[in-house]
Design an enzyme around this catalytic site. Structure first.
Site, PDB file in Angstrom:
ATOM      1  N   TRP A   1       0.804  -1.223   0.000  1.00  0.00           N
ATOM      2  CA  TRP A   1       0.000   0.000   0.000  1.00  0.00           C
ATOM      3  C   TRP A   1       0.837   1.274   0.000  1.00  0.00           C
ATOM      4  CZ3 TRP A   1       1.688   2.702   4.066  1.00  0.00           C
ATOM      5  CH2 TRP A   1       2.233   1.979   5.139  1.00  0.00           C
TER       6      TRP A   1
ATOM      7  N   LYS B   1      -2.295  -8.382  -7.878  1.00  0.00           N
ATOM      8  CA  LYS B   1      -3.115  -8.226  -6.673  1.00  0.00           C
ATOM      9  C   LYS B   1      -2.562  -7.058  -5.845  1.00  0.00           C
ATOM     10  CE  LYS B   1      -3.510  -9.397  -2.060  1.00  0.00           C
ATOM     11  NZ  LYS B   1      -3.880  -8.051  -1.860  1.00  0.00           N
TER      12      LYS B   1
ATOM     13  N   GLU C   1      10.811  -8.215  -2.803  1.00  0.00           N
ATOM     14  CA  GLU C   1      11.278  -6.898  -2.323  1.00  0.00           C
ATOM     15  C   GLU C   1      10.678  -6.738  -0.931  1.00  0.00           C
ATOM     16  OE1 GLU C   1      13.284  -4.861  -3.751  1.00  0.00           O
ATOM     17  OE2 GLU C   1      13.378  -5.679  -5.758  1.00  0.00           O
TER      18      GLU C   1
ATOM     19  N   CYS D   1      10.051   1.789   2.225  1.00  0.00           N
ATOM     20  CA  CYS D   1      10.956   0.669   2.567  1.00  0.00           C
ATOM     21  C   CYS D   1      12.405   1.137   2.606  1.00  0.00           C
ATOM     22  CB  CYS D   1      10.790  -0.454   1.553  1.00  0.00           C
ATOM     23  SG  CYS D   1      11.021   0.127  -0.122  1.00  0.00           S
TER      24      CYS D   1
ATOM     25  N   GLU E   1      11.799  -1.899  11.454  1.00  0.00           N
ATOM     26  CA  GLU E   1      11.292  -0.848  10.582  1.00  0.00           C
ATOM     27  C   GLU E   1      10.189  -0.081  11.331  1.00  0.00           C
ATOM     28  OE1 GLU E   1       9.479  -2.772   7.252  1.00  0.00           O
ATOM     29  OE2 GLU E   1      10.400  -1.397   5.851  1.00  0.00           O
TER      30      GLU E   1
END
Ligand code: NAP
Length: 475
Positions: free
Chosen positions: A147, A171, A246, A280, A378
């Site tokens: 997202w 998807k 990824e 990311c 993260e």
């Protein structure tokens, strides 16, 4: 409320079962997306298999022309697509426009790459033989996107796959399916043959299992969390399915005392706060050399306090909402944990009062110990933990301690040091005096638990090609 369709075998399909899509700036639902079940996904894969037979046989030039038309359509609709990205993801409108522009650039890059699926001629060792290595399209690809960059991360998979001669079933993430519908509309407008690209939505685990277990699907390309990547790796074992992954990052950003400090602060601002910290490749932990630690903190805090937070559609907003309330809770947990472990809060640190949306104040923490959660996981929020270091050797060791290795940043004007850092930092992408390293023509991807394979660059199309050795006996 509008219900958006899926794109299946050249048809727009609205279903009765739907998911609502929420605007993270208001926490209110504003649209619905159609959903399908696993058996319908299997049909999409079968149709993609049918489409593959003719698509693989088209010339690279012709595939490139389709991609150019998709790029042109996306460019034409850039304002409406950008607005929808901001509505479903929350990012400030200028950043949504930049995401559309980057998507157009990716499409054009792979349109050109489509002509270059080169093989090679290999010298023979036995008289009368000739050896060729040729590249052919892998086949049907299942693509799964997250997202945080809802348009460009889908494009980064679909464009090279189509360029290579593969067909794709995409998807998108459940929070942000609408940008993918817009992308599908651009694809439809290009006249792409039916079955070559399809858009599905539904239960992520069911779709993932169908991609893994259905032999028609030859490759899965995934961007998302390391935990889902691990599910795919386990599931791929049975069918020995090809994977490109990824995954998560935990980027260190290093500021040395020989750096141009203003450029280092500006680089840290963009590497940390772009996309509201939900990238990311976001700088997750910032290490500053002792003699410039205080001046860096002063400039960085002043610029952080000046950031305008709000609904991404409002003028001048630089920090939008986080994606949902779980993301808010994680940001708050990381801040609390750092303070408990001795960090100093210099600004921000809490949710924005009086707003229904998922807003978290841009936050700077100083003297953050390496054991704090935000130095290890993260954060995916506008939270910047800063820590002091003394020597190059020490900071390289601390930067490399992470199990992730997607990106890293270093600010220095010492050329020898820059080369030592390039060679020793454990990351797939390294920005030297650069807070925004991503570009269409260079490989993007990580090492260690940040994933397998590369997107973009020549490597981006290579990921959808397989190599065949042809041995020819010629009299
Ligand atoms: P996520 O939870 O892993 O979701 C990513 C995608 O995987 C979504 O489409 C999701 O579908 C789907 N998914 C969830 N469970 C699945 C399953 N069991 N099988 C197959 N697919 C499944 O990640 P996220 O929270 O959306 O995205 C943030 C993560 O992505 C961060 O870790 C970030 O670092 C990483 N990321 C990496 C890169 C990179 O290039 N390395 C780029 C951007 C983001 P639903 O939404 O329907 O659940």
């Amino acid at each position: 409320m509008k219900t958006y369709p899926l794109y299946l075998n050249g048809e727009w399909v609205i279903t009765e079962t739907t998911n609502t899509v929420v605007n993270p700036a208001t926490a209110e639902p504003f649209a619905r997306i159609s959903l399908i079940d696993r058996s319908r996904v299997a049909r999409a894969l079968a149709d993609a298999g049918g489409g593959f037979r003719s698509w693989r046989a088209t010339t690279g030039k012709s595939r490139g022309e389709y991609l150019q038309r998709i790029a042109g359509e996306l460019e034409r609709r850039r304002d409406e697509v950008a607005r929808l990205i901001t509505l479903e993801n929350g990012k400030p409108l200028p950043q949504s426009l930049a995401e559309v522009a980057m998507s157009v650039d990716h499409l054009r890059w792979f349109a050109e790459e489509a002509r270059r699926g080169y093989g090679r001629v290999i010298p023979n060792q036995v008289e009368g033989k000739r050896h060729l290595a040729i590249k052919t399209a892998i086949g049907v690809v299942g693509a799964i996107s997250p997202w945080n960059f809802p348009l460009v991360l889908g494009v980064r998979k679909v464009a090279p796959a189509l360029a290579a001669g593969c067909t794709v079933v995409l998807k998108p993430a459940r929070q942000t399916p609408l940008s993918a519908v817009e992308f599908a509309e651009c694809i439809d407008a290009s006249g792409l043959p039916k079955g070559v690209f399809q858009l599905v939505a539904g239960s992520a685990s069911e779709i993932g299992e169908e991609f893994l277990e259905n032999p028609v699907c030859r490759k899965i390309t995934f961007t998302g969390s390391t935990s889902v990547g691990q599910i795919l790796i386990r599931g791929a074992a049975q069918g020995v399915k090809a994977l490109s992954l990824e995954l998560g990052g935990q980027a260190p950003l290093l500021v040395f005392d020989d750096a141009d400090l203003t450029k280092a602060v500006d680089g840290a601002m963009i590497a940390k706060y772009r996309n509201t910290g939900q990238s990311c490749i976001a700088a997750n932990r910032i290490y500053v050399q002792r003699s410039v630690y205080q001046p860096f903190l002063e400039q960085f805090v002043a610029k952080t306090k000046a950031l305008k937070v709000g609904d991404g559609l409002e003028d001048g907003v630089q920090i939008g909402p986080l994606i949902d309330k779980d993301a808010l809770a994680k940001a708050a947990e990381h801040v609390e944990n750092a303070i408990e472990q001795g960090a100093r809060l210099l600004c921000g640190g809490k949710t924005l009062p009086g707003r229904k949306g998922f807003f978290f104040e841009p936050t700077v923490l100083a003297d953050v110990p390496d054991a704090a959660l935000c130095m290890q996981e993260e954060t995916f929020a506008p939270v910047a933990p800063v820590s002091v270091f003394d020597t190059e050797t020490e900071v390289i060791e601390r930067a490399n301690v992470s199990k992730f290795g997607l990106s890293a940043y270093a600010f220095t004007r010492d050329l020898g040091r820059a080369f030592r850092l390039m060679e020793s930092l454990e990351a797939g992408m390294i920005g030297i005096n650069d807070g925004v390293p991503t570009t269409s023509q260079a490989p993007f991807g990580g090492v260690k638990q940040s994933g397998w394979g590369r997107e973009l660059g020549a490597e981006g199309m290579e990921a959808f090609l397989q190599t065949k050795h042809i041995s020819l006996c010629i009299d």
